[in-house]
Write a protein that holds these residues in place. Structure first.
Motif, PDB file in Angstrom:
ATOM      1  N   SER A  31       0.861  -1.194   0.000  1.00  0.00           N
ATOM      2  CA  SER A  31       0.000   0.000   0.000  1.00  0.00           C
ATOM      3  C   SER A  31       0.890   1.234   0.000  1.00  0.00           C
ATOM      4  O   SER A  31       2.103   1.142   0.201  1.00  0.00           O
ATOM      5  CB  SER A  31      -0.909  -0.006   1.232  1.00  0.00           C
ATOM      6  N   ILE A  32       0.275   2.360  -0.266  1.00  0.00           N
ATOM      7  CA  ILE A  32       1.001   3.636  -0.230  1.00  0.00           C
ATOM      8  C   ILE A  32       0.298   4.582   0.728  1.00  0.00           C
ATOM      9  O   ILE A  32      -0.836   4.329   1.135  1.00  0.00           O
ATOM     10  CB  ILE A  32       1.104   4.283  -1.634  1.00  0.00           C
ATOM     11  N   ASN A  33       0.952   5.657   1.053  1.00  0.00           N
ATOM     12  CA  ASN A  33       0.404   6.598   2.038  1.00  0.00           C
ATOM     13  C   ASN A  33      -0.585   7.564   1.386  1.00  0.00           C
ATOM     14  O   ASN A  33      -0.434   8.786   1.503  1.00  0.00           O
ATOM     15  CB  ASN A  33       1.537   7.379   2.728  1.00  0.00           C
ATOM     16  N   ALA A 132       5.339  11.303  -5.238  1.00  0.00           N
ATOM     17  CA  ALA A 132       4.729  12.188  -4.248  1.00  0.00           C
ATOM     18  C   ALA A 132       3.222  11.979  -4.231  1.00  0.00           C
ATOM     19  O   ALA A 132       2.640  11.481  -5.186  1.00  0.00           O
ATOM     20  CB  ALA A 132       5.060  13.635  -4.558  1.00  0.00           C
ATOM     21  N   VAL A 133       2.630  12.364  -3.116  1.00  0.00           N
ATOM     22  CA  VAL A 133       1.177  12.286  -2.964  1.00  0.00           C
ATOM     23  C   VAL A 133       0.657  13.705  -2.827  1.00  0.00           C
ATOM     24  O   VAL A 133       1.145  14.478  -2.009  1.00  0.00           O
ATOM     25  CB  VAL A 133       0.804  11.457  -1.712  1.00  0.00           C
ATOM     26  N   LEU A 319       6.150  10.173  -1.256  1.00  0.00           N
ATOM     27  CA  LEU A 319       5.460   8.887  -1.326  1.00  0.00           C
ATOM     28  C   LEU A 319       6.140   7.877  -0.388  1.00  0.00           C
ATOM     29  O   LEU A 319       7.369   7.809  -0.348  1.00  0.00           O
ATOM     30  CB  LEU A 319       5.528   8.351  -2.756  1.00  0.00           C
ATOM     31  N   VAL A 320       5.340   7.128   0.345  1.00  0.00           N
ATOM     32  CA  VAL A 320       5.888   6.040   1.165  1.00  0.00           C
ATOM     33  C   VAL A 320       5.176   4.754   0.761  1.00  0.00           C
ATOM     34  O   VAL A 320       3.941   4.693   0.784  1.00  0.00           O
ATOM     35  CB  VAL A 320       5.665   6.295   2.675  1.00  0.00           C
TER      36      VAL A 320
ATOM     37  N   LEU B 174      10.650   0.469  -5.325  1.00  0.00           N
ATOM     38  CA  LEU B 174       9.746   0.516  -4.175  1.00  0.00           C
ATOM     39  C   LEU B 174      10.267   1.351  -3.015  1.00  0.00           C
ATOM     40  O   LEU B 174       9.483   1.843  -2.218  1.00  0.00           O
ATOM     41  CB  LEU B 174       9.486  -0.910  -3.664  1.00  0.00           C
ATOM     42  N   LYS B 175      11.602   1.499  -2.934  1.00  0.00           N
ATOM     43  CA  LYS B 175      12.164   2.279  -1.827  1.00  0.00           C
ATOM     44  C   LYS B 175      12.633   3.604  -2.410  1.00  0.00           C
ATOM     45  O   LYS B 175      13.639   3.641  -3.137  1.00  0.00           O
ATOM     46  CB  LYS B 175      13.325   1.523  -1.177  1.00  0.00           C
TER      47      LYS B 175
END
Lengths: 330, 426
Positions: A31-33, A132-133, A319-320, B174-175
């Motif tokens: 998942s992403i943040n 980025a989000v 983005l995480v 991914l990182k």
């Protein structure tokens, strides 16, 4: 005897059942943040990135989170899947002629939903680095979230082709869940329409002719370079048409792509664009144009055209990605 | 007989069309004032003919006024002073450095952003795979509306018999703060090789394979991008050497977050916290990349249940109840344990987001965020709609083997599997 057989059958079933439920490995997806309605920005390489960097943009692709961080819906084109048309002499295939015009003008898959595992790890439509989000500021979060949820629901409904020409004229996505030839959009135009059809008209950038001219020339050079030496792509996707090198088709295909970009003339491999592009004004948003006008992107430019009143999006966050994982459950 | 059916059919169709227009329009007109029963009747009739009433038509069409939108115009400026190519001509597959000398007449030189061929950053390592005269663009921009570009030529020659190492660097899928480096080709070297890496951030490593990952998460972020020159020296069994180079450039999104809303500080942590009798805890490294101290005073915690249909629980706690050191000096790196007690984290929780909220001097808000995963602690907490049971026998075998190596209580990530696979342990 019958009784013994029955008892042993029951025992076998029980043993099988106990083996089945002794435990198993389960995968929990990545998942992403992001929350439902947030816009995800991504960088990439290729000629679209080259083109957008002329405009001072940093991000080359965008999509929208359609749930709480597990799926992204976006619009893209798998340029590598566009069939190449060849010249024929007496039914014998000779040199490449052009890309299939219909598939170039109406890019597929168009609008699609991908889970995070697929889009970051398999198709590479999105990239983590530089990602980025785009979301509301903390102060506006509770006030705007329901509107963004509505935008995500709208985008879940929408279908359309990827349209290269949408970089010049963005107003070409209908409120429909059918694929209609000649209608669709590019990535950030699709995010814009998701907001528009749910009641928010965000600002749109106008690119003056001199800059469109510069972009077209850059696009032409990038496509030629791509054919000759390197790889490039639409949005995030890589196109590999090295087989065209040395056939003279590189110039034709570069012309064809620029003609599609500027004029939606996807079957035209002539240098038509060179004599007409100087008067074209583009009305379209690249991903960076979804930012507030006073925000500085990683390329050092304030490219955004949004204001506090034209957009729900006021915060850009790194983005995480929370990695997927296997776990054992008894 | 057939004609009779046709006439009846046409008559029915005509009645249907009339009904549609009468009730379809009246349902819209009277939707506000119709009583409940009438409304239901009308909507039922209307729904019969919904296939004829596309959603497109009911949507208001909004007018656009592109002329009212602020336009964005960039100007050509004289920024590039010189482009220095390390070698010209160069060999096929030989890397060469390109450095751009530029001046910013409109502000500090550090604000200039570079793109050399398709690589962000300055300098850049380039390489060509075919011989011939090659051209590429160098583009330099300032933080405003000024751009300069220059076409550069380099002659690429075939050079048979030369030792060569091709090193490719790319940002991790991914990182976001990690780069992957791989020696994709080595010519003229024999036998087992040793790889000596210099990552360009004063950190070095030695490996026995030509692949390595390196995290730049705690780098300084004082400009829009950070670029690093990475070198690998390959030594073969006959002590012959060859060097490969590449450049890697990271956008400093954390640095930029302050210019795009609120500052978000980089935090490095393990995604899987340790679950103890008292709660959950994880060691985290906080980096204050800014020039002012930041003091965290609130911890906003979001707890998502394992079953996706459940509602998340949100708590606001004093930051001091979650972290030990709440003030981080300018440029400092602080390692500390982040702890959330059992009274906050329910056993049915699978995702914990901790958002530490603080202030820079001048009341500017800053954040540090952690996203933690806790595997379901019982079968009842498994969301079989979202989570997938592994049925592939080969994968199950790999997971069992990985669990033997890493421990069964620990979740196993695809990266763990990939790493163990690469090391030949699965």
């Amino acid at each position: 005897m019958k009784c013994i057989t029955r008892v042993s059958m029951v025992l076998v079933i029980l043993m099988c059942a106990s083996t089945l439920f002794a435990g198993q490995w389960v995968y929990r997806p990545m998942s992403i943040n992001a929350q439902k309605g947030d816009v995800i920005l991504s960088t990439g390489e290729g000629f679209i990135m080259d083109l957008l960097s002329i405009l001072g943009c940093y991000w080359s692709h965008s999509g929208m989170a359609v749930d709480d961080g597990y799926n992204i819906r976006h619009n893209t084109m798998y340029a590598g899947e566009i069939p190449i048309e060849y010249n024929y002499i007496w039914f014998i295939k000779t040199t490449p002629k052009r890309l299939n015009p219909d598939r170039l003008a109406n890019g597929t898959p168009g609008i699609l939903t991908e889970d995070i595992d697929s889009t970051y790890n398999s198709t590479h439509n999105f990239n983590a680095a530089g990602g980025a989000v785009l979301r509301p500021t903390a102060a506006n979060e509770s006030a705007y979230r329901s509107f963004l949820n509505a935008a995500a629901d709208t985008l879940n409904y929408l279908r359309g082709y990827y349209r290269v020409n949408a970089y010049v004229n963005m107003y070409q996505l209908d409120y429909t869940n059918q694929l209609v030839k000649g209608r669709g959009n590019h990535c950030s135009g699709t995010c814009w329409y998701a907001n528009y059809y749910s009641g928010k008209t965000m600002n749109v950038a106008t690119i003056p002719p001199a800059l469109v001219d510069l972009c077209a020339n850059s696009l032409y050079e990038s496509v030629r370079a791509m054919v000759r030496d390197d790889a490039g792509g639409f949005g995030a996707f890589i196109i590999d048409i090295e087989g065209l090198f040395g056939t003279g088709a590189d110039e034709k295909i570069a012309n064809q792509i620029v003609n599609t970009f500027g004029f939606d003339r996807s079957s035209d491999t002539s240098s038509y664009w060179r004599s007409h592009i100087g008067s074209v004004t583009a009305t379209a948003n690249a991903p960076d144009h979804l930012l507030l006008y006073n925000y500085t992107n990683p390329a050092g430019n304030n490219v955004g055209v949004q204001t506090d009143s034209s957009s729900y999006y006021g915060q850009v966050e790194p983005l995480v990605i929370t990695d997927g994982y296997y776990y054992w459950v008894d | 007989m057939k004609r009779k059916h046709l006439v009846i059919g046409l008559a029915c169709l005509a009645v249907a069309v009339v009904l549609f227009f009468v009730f379809g329009n009246s349902s819209r007109r009277t939707s506000d004032d119709a009583s409940g029963g009438e409304k239901e009747k009308l909507s039922r009739l209307h729904s019969l003919f919904q296939f004829m009433d596309s959603d497109n038509e009911s949507r208001p069409v909004q007018e656009f006024h592109p002329d009212n939108v602020k336009t964005y115009q960039i100007e050509k400026a004289n920024l590039i002073r010189d482009v220095i190519i390390e070698k010209n001509p160069v060999c096929v597959n030989e890397d060469f450095m390109v450095r751009v000398i530029a001046k910013n007449p409109n502000g500090p030189d550090e604000h200039l952003v570079y793109r050399i061929q398709n690589k962000l950053g300055n300098p850049a390592i380039l390489r060509y795979t075919r011989a011939g005269l090659k051209e590429f663009y160098v583009v330099v921009r300032d933080e405003g509306m000024h751009i300069d570009f220059k076409k550069v030529q380099v002659n690429v020659l075939d050079c048979p018999g030369r030792n060569a190492v091709i090193l490719r660097g790319r940002l991790h899928n991914l990182k976001s703060e990690t780069a992957q480096f791989e020696v994709t080709s080595q010519e003229g070297l024999a036998g087992k090789c040793t790889y000596l890496w210099d990552f360009g951030d004063k950190k070095k490593a030695t490996t026995s394979t030509g692949y390595v990952e390196h995290s730049y998460a705690t780098r300084e972020q004082r400009t829009l991008q950070s670029s690093f020159l990475v070198t690998v020296k390959v030594i073969d069994s006959l002590h012959q050497t060859a060097i490969g180079r590449t450049t890697i450039s990271f956008p400093n999104i954390h640095y930029l977050s302050r210019l795009m809303g609120s500052a978000v500080l980089p935090v490095v942590y393990d995604q899987f916290p340790k679950v103890t009798d008292n709660g959950i805890e994880v060691t985290a490294v906080f980096k204050n990349i800014f020039d002012e101290p930041v003091t965290f005073n609130i911890a906003e915690i979001e707890l998502k249940p394992c079953i996706a249909s459940g509602s998340p629980d949100r708590r606001e706690l004093p930051a001091s109840s979650v972290i030990g050191v709440s003030t981080i000096s300018p440029g400092a790196t602080v390692e500390q344990v982040v702890h959330v007690s059992n009274s906050v984290v329910a056993s049915s929780t699978c995702n914990v987001s901790i958002s530490l909220k603080g202030a820079f001097p001048g009341n500017e808000v800053g954040y540090a965020k952690l996203y933690l995963s806790i595997p379901p602690r019982s079968r009842d907490n498994v969301d079989f709609n979202k989570d997938k049971v592994i049925e592939d026998d080969d994968m199950v075998r790999k997971l069992n083997r990985a669990a033997q190596i890493l421990g069964k209580d620990r979740p196993i990530t695809p990266a763990d599997i990939e790493k163990l696979d690469r090391e030949g342990k699965l």
